[in-house]
Write an enzyme that holds these catalytic residues in place. Sequence first.
Site, PDB file in Angstrom:
ATOM      1  N   PRO A 220      95.913  20.116  -6.128  1.00 56.89           N
ATOM      2  CA  PRO A 220      95.981  18.723  -6.582  1.00 56.89           C
ATOM      3  C   PRO A 220      95.614  17.778  -5.436  1.00 56.89           C
ATOM      4  CG  PRO A 220      98.051  19.886  -7.015  1.00 56.89           C
ATOM      5  CD  PRO A 220      97.206  20.807  -6.212  1.00 56.89           C
TER       6      PRO A 220
ATOM      7  N   GLY B 221      99.678  15.723  -0.812  1.00 56.60           N
ATOM      8  CA  GLY B 221     100.311  16.329   0.357  1.00 56.60           C
ATOM      9  C   GLY B 221     100.076  17.823   0.478  1.00 56.60           C
ATOM     10  N   LEU B 222      99.161  18.370  -0.315  1.00 53.43           N
ATOM     11  CA  LEU B 222      98.918  19.817  -0.251  1.00 53.43           C
ATOM     12  C   LEU B 222      97.635  20.152   0.508  1.00 53.43           C
ATOM     13  CD1 LEU B 222     100.069  20.970  -3.820  1.00 53.43           C
ATOM     14  CD2 LEU B 222     101.303  21.191  -1.666  1.00 53.43           C
ATOM     15  N   GLY B 223      97.083  19.186   1.188  1.00 52.67           N
ATOM     16  CA  GLY B 223      95.951  19.480   2.076  1.00 52.67           C
ATOM     17  C   GLY B 223      94.636  19.728   1.350  1.00 52.67           C
ATOM     18  N   SER B 224      94.431  19.070   0.203  1.00 49.17           N
ATOM     19  CA  SER B 224      93.216  19.350  -0.579  1.00 49.17           C
ATOM     20  C   SER B 224      91.944  19.010   0.195  1.00 49.17           C
ATOM     21  CB  SER B 224      93.243  18.591  -1.905  1.00 49.17           C
ATOM     22  OG  SER B 224      93.249  17.208  -1.655  1.00 49.17           O
TER      23      SER B 224
ATOM     24  N   ALA C 258      91.410  18.907   3.488  1.00 44.07           N
ATOM     25  CA  ALA C 258      91.172  19.851   4.588  1.00 44.07           C
ATOM     26  C   ALA C 258      90.684  21.187   4.039  1.00 44.07           C
ATOM     27  CB  ALA C 258      92.458  20.050   5.400  1.00 44.07           C
ATOM     28  N   ALA C 259      91.255  21.634   2.937  1.00 41.83           N
ATOM     29  CA  ALA C 259      90.856  22.926   2.365  1.00 41.83           C
ATOM     30  C   ALA C 259      89.419  22.874   1.865  1.00 41.83           C
ATOM     31  CB  ALA C 259      91.809  23.309   1.232  1.00 41.83           C
TER      32      ALA C 259
ATOM     33  N   ASP D 216      96.860  19.940   9.537  1.00 45.66           N
ATOM     34  CA  ASP D 216      96.306  20.363   8.244  1.00 45.66           C
ATOM     35  C   ASP D 216      95.097  21.277   8.432  1.00 45.66           C
ATOM     36  OD1 ASP D 216      98.156  18.642   7.170  1.00 45.66           O
ATOM     37  OD2 ASP D 216      96.774  17.749   5.732  1.00 45.66           O
TER      38      ASP D 216
HETATM   39  O1  PMV Z   1      97.805  15.297   4.438  1.00 45.47           O
HETATM   40  P1  PMV Z   1      99.254  15.227   4.137  1.00 45.47           P
HETATM   41  O2  PMV Z   1      99.608  14.222   3.126  1.00 45.47           O
HETATM   42  O3  PMV Z   1      99.860  16.551   3.938  1.00 45.47           O
HETATM   43  O4  PMV Z   1      99.987  14.638   5.446  1.00 45.47           O
HETATM   44  C1  PMV Z   1      99.683  15.077   6.686  1.00 45.47           C
HETATM   45  C2  PMV Z   1     100.872  15.070   7.573  1.00 45.47           C
HETATM   46  C3  PMV Z   1     101.085  13.856   8.452  1.00 45.47           C
HETATM   47  O5  PMV Z   1     101.931  14.308   9.490  1.00 45.47           O
HETATM   48  C4  PMV Z   1     101.772  12.747   7.668  1.00 45.47           C
HETATM   49  C5  PMV Z   1      99.797  13.318   9.048  1.00 45.47           C
HETATM   50  C6  PMV Z   1      99.155  14.226  10.066  1.00 45.47           C
HETATM   51  O6  PMV Z   1      98.004  13.957  10.399  1.00 45.47           O
HETATM   52  O7  PMV Z   1      99.775  15.167  10.548  1.00 45.47           O
END
Ligand code: PMV
Length: 315
Positions: free
Chosen positions: A98, A102-105, A107-108, A151
């Site tokens: 999703p 916050g699940l790193g979509s 970056a993945a 991430d």
């Molecule tokens: O990308 P998210 O929503 O999982 O958040 C990343 C985590 C934070 O610590 C809030 C930001 C970061 O760059 O580490």
Amino acid sequence: MSVTIATAPGKIILFGEHAVVYGRPAIAAPVTQVRATAAVEPNPAKGVRLRAPDLSRDYGLDDAPIDDPFARAVQVVIDASGPLPRPNLIVSVSSTIPIASGLGSGAAMAAAVIRAIAHHLGRPDLADDGRVSAMTYEVERLLHGTPSGIDNTVVSYEQPVYFVRRQPQNLIETIKPATPLRFLVADTGVTSMTRDVVGDVRRQWLAQPGAFEEIFDGCGRIAVAARQAIEAGQIERLGQLMRENQDYLRRMTVSCPELETLVAAAGGAGAWGAKLSGAGRGGNMIALVSEESEGAVRGALLSAGARAVFTSLVG
Ligand code: PMV
């Protein structure tokens, strides 16, 4: 025609989000049930074509907006492959992760694209975990300004990591849980932009540096203790540390009513501990459960309004 495929997992941050941006340690783990997939094949026409069928997008690399993360991922790895004539490729992405939760979509997606293109171009050296992570970081910078690097690290290495952002090189240590950790990941259904939440924490830190440094120190101490508890298999202690981390995240103002409702529901139904995961103000929360409590906690999360709940094993 040869098609090269690569995937990358989603991720959860177990401890230390936000504080990690300010040099404190954090712990994250891959979530292998949800993945981004990239497929690369030769383009019979000239140029690089980008396709995201789930989003009904099909466009040329040269036509991509300047801040397009998919195009940036493609460009970063093509640039790294050297001054060859630009290859003619069709790059397609799809994902079950999703977005904005916050699940790193992001970056993945980038890691899968970079790895698939590197292999397709016959450059396995560029598909090495460290190189993929560094290139994915470049894409993450486009997505949210000052990413800590956690991430891109966890989705590229695909292992639980203890991470410290530092110069000249980040500290990255993989961790092995003594016993598998069972998490329920529950979606609030509220989307939030990491860039905005990270920016807001920065504004608050600038306005009240003393208070925020103290909060970040507290999160850092928790991450150090959590690593020990993970490696020693101390589940109850880990749950306690999650509750303490959530208290600090609340003080940072990155929780929200929907997250608090789910955290309370998980605790009430017997989870060892629960907290938000990622940037917060929406997105997902995680609850540490046992095989015995899992069913009750899942039910409580769904009754409390979670849009989706899934199990993720770490270790
Ligand atoms: O990308 P998210 O929503 O999982 O958040 C990343 C985590 C934070 O610590 C809030 C930001 C970061 O760059 O580490």
